[in-house]
Design a protein around this motif. Structure first.
Motif, PDB file in Angstrom:
ATOM      1  N   GLU A 127       0.830  -1.209   0.000  1.00  0.00           N
ATOM      2  CA  GLU A 127       0.000   0.000   0.000  1.00  0.00           C
ATOM      3  C   GLU A 127       0.863   1.257   0.000  1.00  0.00           C
ATOM      4  N   ILE A 128       1.991   1.202   0.679  1.00  0.00           N
ATOM      5  CA  ILE A 128       2.920   2.344   0.675  1.00  0.00           C
ATOM      6  C   ILE A 128       3.454   2.570  -0.735  1.00  0.00           C
ATOM      7  N   GLU A 129       3.881   1.481  -1.373  1.00  0.00           N
ATOM      8  CA  GLU A 129       4.443   1.597  -2.718  1.00  0.00           C
ATOM      9  C   GLU A 129       3.407   2.122  -3.703  1.00  0.00           C
ATOM     10  N   ILE A 130       2.176   1.662  -3.571  1.00  0.00           N
ATOM     11  CA  ILE A 130       1.113   2.153  -4.452  1.00  0.00           C
ATOM     12  C   ILE A 130       0.860   3.634  -4.213  1.00  0.00           C
ATOM     13  N   GLY A 131       0.935   4.080  -2.960  1.00  0.00           N
ATOM     14  CA  GLY A 131       0.790   5.499  -2.668  1.00  0.00           C
ATOM     15  C   GLY A 131       1.869   6.331  -3.342  1.00  0.00           C
ATOM     16  N   ILE A 132       3.105   5.836  -3.319  1.00  0.00           N
ATOM     17  CA  ILE A 132       4.211   6.547  -3.973  1.00  0.00           C
ATOM     18  C   ILE A 132       4.014   6.548  -5.484  1.00  0.00           C
ATOM     19  N   LEU A 133       3.633   5.399  -6.032  1.00  0.00           N
ATOM     20  CA  LEU A 133       3.355   5.308  -7.467  1.00  0.00           C
ATOM     21  C   LEU A 133       2.263   6.294  -7.876  1.00  0.00           C
ATOM     22  N   SER A 134       1.232   6.394  -7.071  1.00  0.00           N
ATOM     23  CA  SER A 134       0.118   7.304  -7.396  1.00  0.00           C
ATOM     24  C   SER A 134       0.574   8.755  -7.403  1.00  0.00           C
ATOM     25  N   ARG A 135       1.405   9.132  -6.440  1.00  0.00           N
ATOM     26  CA  ARG A 135       1.855  10.531  -6.357  1.00  0.00           C
ATOM     27  C   ARG A 135       2.884  10.874  -7.425  1.00  0.00           C
ATOM     28  N   GLN A 136       3.765   9.949  -7.734  1.00  0.00           N
ATOM     29  CA  GLN A 136       4.890  10.261  -8.613  1.00  0.00           C
ATOM     30  C   GLN A 136       4.619   9.980 -10.091  1.00  0.00           C
ATOM     31  N   CYS A 137       3.645   9.104 -10.364  1.00  0.00           N
ATOM     32  CA  CYS A 137       3.471   8.665 -11.751  1.00  0.00           C
ATOM     33  C   CYS A 137       2.038   8.757 -12.256  1.00  0.00           C
ATOM     34  N   LEU A 138       1.069   8.612 -11.374  1.00  0.00           N
ATOM     35  CA  LEU A 138      -0.334   8.523 -11.803  1.00  0.00           C
ATOM     36  C   LEU A 138      -1.131   9.784 -11.506  1.00  0.00           C
ATOM     37  N   ASN A 139      -0.459  10.860 -11.135  1.00  0.00           N
ATOM     38  CA  ASN A 139      -1.145  12.082 -10.707  1.00  0.00           C
ATOM     39  C   ASN A 139      -1.437  13.020 -11.875  1.00  0.00           C
ATOM     40  N   ARG A 140      -1.766  12.454 -13.004  1.00  0.00           N
ATOM     41  CA  ARG A 140      -2.103  13.247 -14.195  1.00  0.00           C
ATOM     42  C   ARG A 140      -2.983  12.394 -15.105  1.00  0.00           C
ATOM     43  N   ARG A 141      -3.492  12.996 -16.157  1.00  0.00           N
ATOM     44  CA  ARG A 141      -4.346  12.267 -17.082  1.00  0.00           C
ATOM     45  C   ARG A 141      -3.514  11.316 -17.950  1.00  0.00           C
ATOM     46  N   ILE A 142      -3.910  10.073 -17.956  1.00  0.00           N
ATOM     47  CA  ILE A 142      -3.281   9.058 -18.809  1.00  0.00           C
ATOM     48  C   ILE A 142      -4.406   8.408 -19.603  1.00  0.00           C
ATOM     49  N   ASP A 143      -4.330   8.467 -20.907  1.00  0.00           N
ATOM     50  CA  ASP A 143      -5.500   8.134 -21.717  1.00  0.00           C
ATOM     51  C   ASP A 143      -5.501   6.733 -22.306  1.00  0.00           C
ATOM     52  N   SER A 144      -4.422   5.983 -22.178  1.00  0.00           N
ATOM     53  CA  SER A 144      -4.404   4.656 -22.784  1.00  0.00           C
ATOM     54  C   SER A 144      -3.573   3.702 -21.949  1.00  0.00           C
ATOM     55  N   ARG A 145      -3.858   2.425 -22.096  1.00  0.00           N
ATOM     56  CA  ARG A 145      -3.099   1.395 -21.377  1.00  0.00           C
ATOM     57  C   ARG A 145      -1.658   1.354 -21.876  1.00  0.00           C
ATOM     58  N   GLN A 146      -1.457   1.612 -23.150  1.00  0.00           N
ATOM     59  CA  GLN A 146      -0.116   1.621 -23.720  1.00  0.00           C
ATOM     60  C   GLN A 146       0.739   2.712 -23.088  1.00  0.00           C
ATOM     61  N   LEU A 147       0.191   3.923 -22.974  1.00  0.00           N
ATOM     62  CA  LEU A 147       0.924   5.019 -22.350  1.00  0.00           C
ATOM     63  C   LEU A 147       1.158   4.734 -20.868  1.00  0.00           C
ATOM     64  N   LEU A 148       0.149   4.205 -20.203  1.00  0.00           N
ATOM     65  CA  LEU A 148       0.292   3.875 -18.789  1.00  0.00           C
ATOM     66  C   LEU A 148       1.422   2.878 -18.574  1.00  0.00           C
ATOM     67  N   ARG A 149       1.464   1.850 -19.394  1.00  0.00           N
ATOM     68  CA  ARG A 149       2.512   0.832 -19.256  1.00  0.00           C
ATOM     69  C   ARG A 149       3.894   1.442 -19.460  1.00  0.00           C
ATOM     70  N   SER A 150       4.027   2.328 -20.428  1.00  0.00           N
ATOM     71  CA  SER A 150       5.307   2.986 -20.683  1.00  0.00           C
ATOM     72  C   SER A 150       5.733   3.850 -19.499  1.00  0.00           C
ATOM     73  N   GLU A 151       4.791   4.624 -18.953  1.00  0.00           N
ATOM     74  CA  GLU A 151       5.105   5.506 -17.826  1.00  0.00           C
ATOM     75  C   GLU A 151       5.444   4.705 -16.567  1.00  0.00           C
ATOM     76  N   VAL A 152       4.673   3.667 -16.310  1.00  0.00           N
ATOM     77  CA  VAL A 152       4.907   2.839 -15.123  1.00  0.00           C
ATOM     78  C   VAL A 152       6.242   2.104 -15.221  1.00  0.00           C
ATOM     79  N   ASN A 153       6.569   1.593 -16.399  1.00  0.00           N
ATOM     80  CA  ASN A 153       7.845   0.902 -16.570  1.00  0.00           C
ATOM     81  C   ASN A 153       9.024   1.827 -16.313  1.00  0.00           C
ATOM     82  N   ALA A 154       8.923   3.064 -16.778  1.00  0.00           N
ATOM     83  CA  ALA A 154       9.998   4.032 -16.556  1.00  0.00           C
ATOM     84  C   ALA A 154      10.125   4.361 -15.076  1.00  0.00           C
ATOM     85  N   TRP A 155       8.990   4.558 -14.415  1.00  0.00           N
ATOM     86  CA  TRP A 155       8.998   4.838 -12.966  1.00  0.00           C
ATOM     87  C   TRP A 155       9.591   3.668 -12.195  1.00  0.00           C
ATOM     88  N   GLN A 156       9.163   2.481 -12.528  1.00  0.00           N
ATOM     89  CA  GLN A 156       9.654   1.272 -11.861  1.00  0.00           C
ATOM     90  C   GLN A 156      11.153   1.125 -12.029  1.00  0.00           C
TER      91      GLN A 156
END
Length: 225
Positions: free
Chosen positions: A161-190
């Motif tokens: 839950e802590i890690e998801i909170g960090i992911l939400s603040r650092q990577c998911l705190n904006r509009r992401i319109d597709s699964r493809q873009l989300l996967r790219s952004e999450v992979n870079a963050w990870q």
């Protein structure tokens, strides 16, 4: 919103077992991996945003487009500073089983025993592996796995839950319109967090639990990272 639980013997037993697990030193042969998931709505811009210019911030319209939903599975090994995030279309038991299969056969293929920390969501139990893979294949996959479950209404004991909170603040705190873009952004963050080996330092001990029993009845965060 508070989730008020009951401090039963089962609650204490599961809590003490997790706190003892978290107190263990880092072990490459017996990694402790916390797992959780997050649903996310895919949102696009209804009008093209205006880029940032000198002396003026970027601007986007308050209206937006809904592009469906998606799911993220998150696994974090807190003391090693390693995490694996998978973006999936659904959050069914087949998706969860596939995520665990990927963890065990790749990132943790050489571990002697793998400790998985989970909450009580219905897709998290061993029966789901039997249902998806069949009993023989499930037994083979899980032969090195030991499951550890949080008490009911105590998901704060899961460090994912802590890690998801960090992911939400650092990577998911904006509009992401597709699964493809989300996967790219999450992979870079990870990748960036793994390269830096960002760990989670757990501060809540059995002594704290015994000294503050009333705080344990609420699904809230009482830990540090």
């Amino acid at each position: 919103m508070w989730c008020i639980g009951v401090l039963t013997e089962e609650y204490r037993r599961r809590m003490y077992a997790l706190l003892a697990l978290y107190a263990r030193p880092l072990s490459r042969t017996e990694p402790v991996i916390c797992i959780d998931e997050k649903s996310l709505q895919l949102i696009g811009h209804s009008r093209e945003p205006l880029p940032m210019t000198e002396g003026a911030p970027a601007k986007h319209d308050y209206e937006y487009e809904r592009n469906g939903t998606t799911n993220l599975f998150v696994a974090v090994e807190p003391k090693a500073g390693h995490r694996v995030v998978a973006v999936t279309e659904h959050r069914g038991k087949a998706d969860f089983v596939a995520f665990i299969d990927e963890l065990l056969t790749n990132a943790y293929a050489n571990a002697r025993r793998v400790h998985l920390v989970l909450d009580n969501l219905n897709i998290h139990f061993r029966k789901c592996f039997d249902d998806v893979l069949g009993k023989r294949a499930a037994a083979k996959l899980l032969r090195r796995v030991q499951f550890h479950y949080t008490p009911k209404h105590a998901s704060w004991l899961n460090m994912a839950e802590i890690e998801i909170g960090i992911l939400s603040r650092q990577c998911l705190n904006r509009r992401i319109d597709s699964r493809q873009l989300l996967r790219s952004e999450v992979n870079a963050w990870q990748q960036a967090r793994n390269d830096l080996e960002r760990t989670i330092e757990w501060k809540f001990t059995r002594q704290d639990a015994d000294q503050r029993p009333s705080a344990l009845c609420f699904d809230t965060c009482v830990l540090m990272y």
